[in-house]
Structures are given as structure tokens and as C-alpha cells.
Design a protein around this motif. Structure first.
Motif, mmCIF file in Angstrom:
data_model
loop_
_atom_site.group_PDB
_atom_site.id
_atom_site.type_symbol
_atom_site.label_atom_id
_atom_site.label_comp_id
_atom_site.label_asym_id
_atom_site.label_seq_id
_atom_site.Cartn_x
_atom_site.Cartn_y
_atom_site.Cartn_z
ATOM 1 N N GLY A 1 0.815 -1.408 -0.127
ATOM 2 C CA GLY A 1 0.143 0.234 0.015
ATOM 3 C C GLY A 1 0.755 1.226 -0.080
ATOM 4 N N GLN A 2 2.090 1.235 0.396
ATOM 5 C CA GLN A 2 3.086 2.440 0.370
ATOM 6 C C GLN A 2 4.071 2.309 -0.588
ATOM 7 O OE1 GLN A 2 2.818 5.011 2.719
ATOM 8 N NE2 GLN A 2 0.664 4.144 2.906
ATOM 9 N N TRP A 3 4.148 0.905 -1.217
ATOM 10 C CA TRP A 3 5.259 0.904 -2.109
ATOM 11 C C TRP A 3 4.781 -0.249 -3.108
ATOM 12 C CZ3 TRP A 3 9.444 3.437 -3.278
ATOM 13 C CH2 TRP A 3 10.770 2.778 -4.102
ATOM 14 N N GLN A 4 4.841 0.155 -4.373
ATOM 15 C CA GLN A 4 4.581 -0.794 -5.475
ATOM 16 C C GLN A 4 5.660 -1.335 -6.335
ATOM 17 O OE1 GLN A 4 0.450 -0.482 -7.367
ATOM 18 N NE2 GLN A 4 1.906 -0.151 -9.352
ATOM 19 N N VAL A 5 5.813 -2.575 -6.814
ATOM 20 C CA VAL A 5 6.632 -3.182 -7.579
ATOM 21 C C VAL A 5 6.059 -3.112 -8.873
ATOM 22 C CG1 VAL A 5 7.876 -5.099 -8.219
ATOM 23 C CG2 VAL A 5 7.917 -4.683 -5.851
ATOM 24 N N ASN A 6 6.651 -2.442 -10.023
ATOM 25 C CA ASN A 6 5.863 -2.326 -11.274
ATOM 26 C C ASN A 6 6.571 -3.417 -12.455
ATOM 27 O OD1 ASN A 6 4.173 -0.200 -10.481
ATOM 28 N ND2 ASN A 6 5.946 1.173 -10.587
ATOM 29 N N ILE A 7 7.678 -3.626 -11.874
ATOM 30 C CA ILE A 7 8.529 -4.282 -12.972
ATOM 31 C C ILE A 7 8.887 -5.655 -12.222
ATOM 32 C CG2 ILE A 7 10.312 -4.536 -14.759
ATOM 33 C CD1 ILE A 7 10.173 -1.479 -14.449
ATOM 34 N N GLU A 8 8.881 -6.750 -12.776
ATOM 35 C CA GLU A 8 9.685 -8.197 -12.097
ATOM 36 C C GLU A 8 10.264 -9.091 -13.237
ATOM 37 O OE1 GLU A 8 6.761 -10.338 -9.828
ATOM 38 O OE2 GLU A 8 5.763 -10.954 -11.523
ATOM 39 N N GLN A 9 10.906 -9.955 -12.809
ATOM 40 C CA GLN A 9 11.504 -10.844 -13.653
ATOM 41 C C GLN A 9 10.547 -11.775 -14.197
ATOM 42 O OE1 GLN A 9 15.693 -12.016 -12.670
ATOM 43 N NE2 GLN A 9 14.854 -14.209 -12.601
ATOM 44 N N GLY A 10 10.388 -12.047 -15.385
ATOM 45 C CA GLY A 10 9.708 -13.182 -15.888
ATOM 46 C C GLY A 10 10.354 -14.296 -16.574
ATOM 47 N N PHE A 11 9.797 -15.143 -17.347
ATOM 48 C CA PHE A 11 10.583 -16.147 -17.813
ATOM 49 C C PHE A 11 9.928 -16.536 -19.358
ATOM 50 C CE2 PHE A 11 11.476 -16.866 -13.576
ATOM 51 C CZ PHE A 11 12.650 -17.223 -13.406
ATOM 52 N N THR A 12 11.025 -16.765 -20.129
ATOM 53 C CA THR A 12 10.295 -17.566 -21.383
ATOM 54 C C THR A 12 9.894 -18.873 -21.176
ATOM 55 O OG1 THR A 12 11.979 -16.256 -22.756
ATOM 56 C CG2 THR A 12 11.000 -18.177 -23.815
ATOM 57 N N PRO A 13 8.838 -19.214 -21.786
ATOM 58 C CA PRO A 13 8.347 -20.521 -21.362
ATOM 59 C C PRO A 13 9.239 -21.596 -21.548
ATOM 60 C CG PRO A 13 6.699 -19.504 -22.607
ATOM 61 C CD PRO A 13 7.847 -18.408 -22.559
ATOM 62 N N GLY A 14 9.538 -22.476 -20.500
ATOM 63 C CA GLY A 14 10.392 -23.746 -20.711
ATOM 64 C C GLY A 14 11.619 -23.323 -20.600
#
Lengths: 322, 134
Positions: free
Chosen positions: A138-151
Motif C-alpha cells: 500500500g505504500q510501495w509498489q513493484v511495477n516490473i519483475e522478472q519473468g521467464f520465457t516458457p520452458g
């Protein structure tokens, strides 16, 4: 005039300014086609980490880690971060604070998780999501995170809206580096210390690799990322404001090493193999943009040789623990 | 003790590194391009993730007493019977690491994969569900 970078626990005003400043950067937009200024640093860190040097590097050496440029690249990042904090705080004397994690490393594991740095009036506590302190849900928001290419376990970058995550005390053994470990890294090989050496990666002898924390790792810098856990784990680790306090301490240790041993030379020099591009003394470091709006100091064009003497920009309040 | 000059690297199997197309010029606006993709809900795929599917060989090289040592390690990692590609880097101390957890190193690749599952559970939950459907 050079600013003084202080231990965040030694000055409540610097602590409060830091917290205020990073929150202001989350709502600061330099250009309409750019994300907020805080998140620019997250994107920059990710891109630099995913840029292998050379492109077909199998050692994992990238444009900011696992090689000689680790220390100067992050020094540049911190200088710009500090510069933007000074701007939004309207205080040109503001110096980026550091977290002296090795001091906490002297505590028991339980005490480390409850140390003053994690108090509600400082960085807040642990959890997924973090529920206490200034960066709680509520006081801090993560807007970008690490994802993955499938597999694949090779990461991508994706958009997200969620709270910050931490898992203090992660890793094995679940403790922070100690003062002895830091001093061992600083004084290894003394008086004939070396900054780095072939093969210029995680297998290298030298101060950079000791401080980055690969030999018998994770140690030192790497261990701090692992110990904090959560958002400090992936290539998007600048999502957690503790990232800068960790790296400011890493930079302080480098400054101490430079001072103690009278500025040992940075290697590799300019005549080293082209395969070491982005890591040699006079190579341009990896920028996220060459716009002076983001980088009013170097316009995205800076080399390790420009970052070895920082005495005109900042000093540290103390190096005596090194 | 004799010192050894060493280096370690890995290569993707079945891919020509001569054809890699990483952007090292930085001439395009990485920042604006990234933000545009993120706002559109698209993933930013850079570096190895641009072309890496399948498993990869790790090659360690070292010189010792005038001898050249080369050690090639091939990883075929599966989670829930589904291949998990990507780079696993092996240091000369035998520890392994991977891009997704850049500060971590492990004495065992099993531990590395366990940590991936712990750190990114949603990635593996999706994989488990889609395996069941099949």
C-alpha cells in the motif's frame, strides 16, 4: 563540493530523507515515454545484467556483474541515483546512505533479522508482501519483475503491480557477512593486492571477485542479496530500496580498499582482449540512455577510468572498520 | 602450490553463436522501447532469453602444469517431466549459477532448481497445471 555518505543508522534525518526521496522518485517522470525515475534504474540493471560480455560469453560475465566492471558500473549507478535523490529532495548536500551489513553480521541470526535497519522507521521488515515500515503493501509498489520465457530459466522483464517481497535470513548459512569476512576480502594478498585477474570472471583472483562474493560463495555482496531474499534475489533487485544501501556499502568498501592500498591500478587496461569490451579501463560502460535528462553528469558516456577518483563527488563518514 | 590460469564458459548446444543478435550498440532507445513494451503488457526479452530454448553445455577450461584441461557438462533438466532450458554456469570450484538468480551459487544443480521453484513458484504452478491438462 563533495557530499558525505553516512551510515543510515547514524542519522535519522538522512534516513528519513532517503525514504522520502525514493518515494518521490517513484512518482517522478522525466519524459512521458519513460517509466518513473525509480523504475528506470530497475530496467537499467536488468538490461546490463542480461547483456553478456562478449555476446557469446559462457562465463556469465555481463555488462555489470561477474567481471571487472562490477564495481565501477555500480558506482556510476549510485552517483546517478544520488543525483536524482538530490534533485527531488531539493538538497544538493544529500549523500546516499549505506547499510553497514557486516556490523549486523556480528549479531546472531535472529538478531540480524530484527536489527535496527529493519525497524518500522527504517527499511521495514520481512514478508511476502512486506507488511511493516515505509515500503509495506500500500505504500510501495513493484511495477516490473522478472519473468521467464516458457520452458527456460533465462529471465525476461514483465509488468506487474504488487507489493514488495523480502525473506530476511534466506540462504545457507542464513547469516550476513561478518567484519572479518569483509576485512579478509579487503586485505587479501596485502601488500601486493590486485583488483582483478584472468579469466576476469567468477573464477578470478582479486579484490573485485572477493567483494562481489563468488569464491566459496555466496559471500559479501552476493550474500547480502541472498540473505534479504524476495525481490533482492532476481536481476530486478533494485526494486527493493535496500539495494542501494547494500551497494553504497560495497562502494564504501571499494573506496576503503583504494585508500588503504594507495589506489591500486584498475585492470584490465585498454590493450586487453576485445572480448573484455565493457570491462577495460577506458571502455564505455553500459548505459540505459545517453540522454542528459537521465544522466546530467556523464550523458551516458562514462568509463571505469572516470570513476576511480570520486573524491570531488563524495566521501564516506568512516572507513575505519575496514 | 602451483597457480593455474583458468577460465570457464558454456555454450548453448544446437545454436550458432555467430548468429547471436544482442544489441550492444545501445543506439536504439532501450528505455523508451522497454517502457512501451511493458505498458503494452509484453515481456522484454533480451540477451540469452532471445534465442535460448533447450539445454546447454558448460565448458570449463583450465591450464595446469602446461596441460590444458577442458570439461564439458551437458544439462538436461526437467521439472514435472517438462524440459527446463537456459544457462547453467559452472565455476572452476564446481559451483553452479544461473541468470535468474544472479547472486546465488550452489554446490549442486539440484539445489539450484529447488531454489528456482522456491523463488518463482508461479512459474512452476502454471507448468504443473498445463502438464495435467495434457
Amino acid at each position: 563540493m563533495a557530499v558525505v555518505r553516512r551510515n543510515i543508522l547514524s542519522s535519522s534525518s538522512v534516513r528519513d530523507q532517503y525514504i522520502e526521496g525514493v518515494k518521490l522518485l517513484k512518482n517522478d517522470f522525466l519524459r512521458p515515454d519513460w517509466p518513473n525515475t525509480y523504475d528506470i534504474f530497475v530496467i537499467w540493471h536488468f538490461h546490463s545484467m542480461m547483456t553478456q560480455t562478449p555476446p557469446n560469453s559462457g562465463s556469465g560475465r555481463n555488462a555489470a556483474h561477474r567481471g571487472p566492471v562490477f564495481l565501477p558500473w555500480h558506482r556510476w549507478m549510485l552517483i546517478l541515483f544520488e543525483n536524482h535523490l538530490q534533485r527531488v529532495l531539493n538538497d544538493s548536500n544529500f549523500g546516499l546512505p549505506y547499510w553497514s551489513w557486516a556490523a549486523d553480521g556480528e549479531l546472531t541470526p535472529s538478531q540480524q533479522r530484527n536489527a535496527a535497519i529493519w525497524a518500522n522507521n527504517c527499511m521495514g521488515g520481512s514478508g511476502a508482501p512486506v507488511t511493516s515500515g515505509p515500503f509495506r503493501a500500500g505504500q510501495w509498489q513493484v511495477n516490473i519483475e522478472q519473468g521467464f520465457t516458457p520452458g527456460s530459466m533465462d529471465p525476461t522483464l514483465v509488468s506487474v503491480r504488487r507489493p514488495l517481497r523480502r525473506a530476511l535470513g534466506s540462504g545457507f548459512p542464513p547469516r550476513l557477512p561478518t567484519r572479518t569476512e569483509v576485512r579478509n576480502a579487503v586485505h587479501k594478498g596485502a601488500p601486493n593486492v590486485i583488483y582483478d585477474s584472468p579469466p576476469w570472471d567468477v573464477n578470478s583472483a582479486g579484490f573485485r571477485n572477493e567483494l562481489e562474493g563468488w569464491p566459496d560463495g555466496p559471500r559479501n555482496h552476493n550474500r547480502v542479496h541472498v540473505w534479504v531474499g524476495g525481490d533482492m534475489g532476481p536481476a530486478t533487485s533494485p526494486n527493493d530500496p535496500i539495494f542501494y544501501l547494500n551497494h553504497c556499502n560495497v562502494d564504501r568498501i571499494w573506496s576503503g580498499w583504494q585508500q588503504i592500498f594507495h589506489n591500486p591500478k584498475y585492470v584490465p587496461n585498454s590493450s586487453a582482449s576485445p572480448s573484455l569490451r565493457r570491462h577495460r579501463l577506458n571502455d564505455l560502460l553500459f548505459p540505459v540512455t545517453e540522454s542528459a535528462v537521465f544522466d546530467p553528469i556523464y550523458q551516458g558516456r562514462v568509463r571505469p577510468s572516470n570513476l576511480l577518483d570520486i573524491s570531488s563527488r563524495y566521501t564516506y563518514d568512516t572507513l575505519t572498520d575496514l | 602450490m602451483k597457480s593455474s590460469h583458468t577460465k570457464a564458459h558454456s555454450h548453448s548446444s544446437g545454436h550458432s553463436h555467430n548468429s547471436h543478435s544482442h544489441n550492444h550498440s545501445n543506439k536504439k532507445d532501450i528505455l523508451a522501447d522497454s517502457y512501451k513494451k511493458l505498458k503494452a503488457g509484453r515481456a522484454i526479452v533480451v540477451g540469452h532469453a532471445q534465442h535460448d530454448m533447450g539445454s546447454h553445455d558448460s565448458i570449463r577450461e583450465a591450464e595446469y602444469k602446461g596441460h590444458k584441461i577442458t570439461i564439458r557438462t551437458h544439462y538436461d533438466i526437467r521439472v514435472d517431466n517438462r524440459a527446463l532450458g537456459g544457462h547453467v554456469y559452472v565455476g572452476n570450484d564446481g559451483n553452479v549459477s544461473t541468470h535468474a538468480m544472479p547472486a546465488y551459487s550452489f554446490s549442486s544443480t539440484v539445489e539450484l532448481v529447488k531454489q528456482l521453484i522456491d523463488s518463482f513458484p508461479s512459474q512452476f504452478r502454471k507448468r504443473a497445471r498445463s502438464s495435467k491438462r495434457k
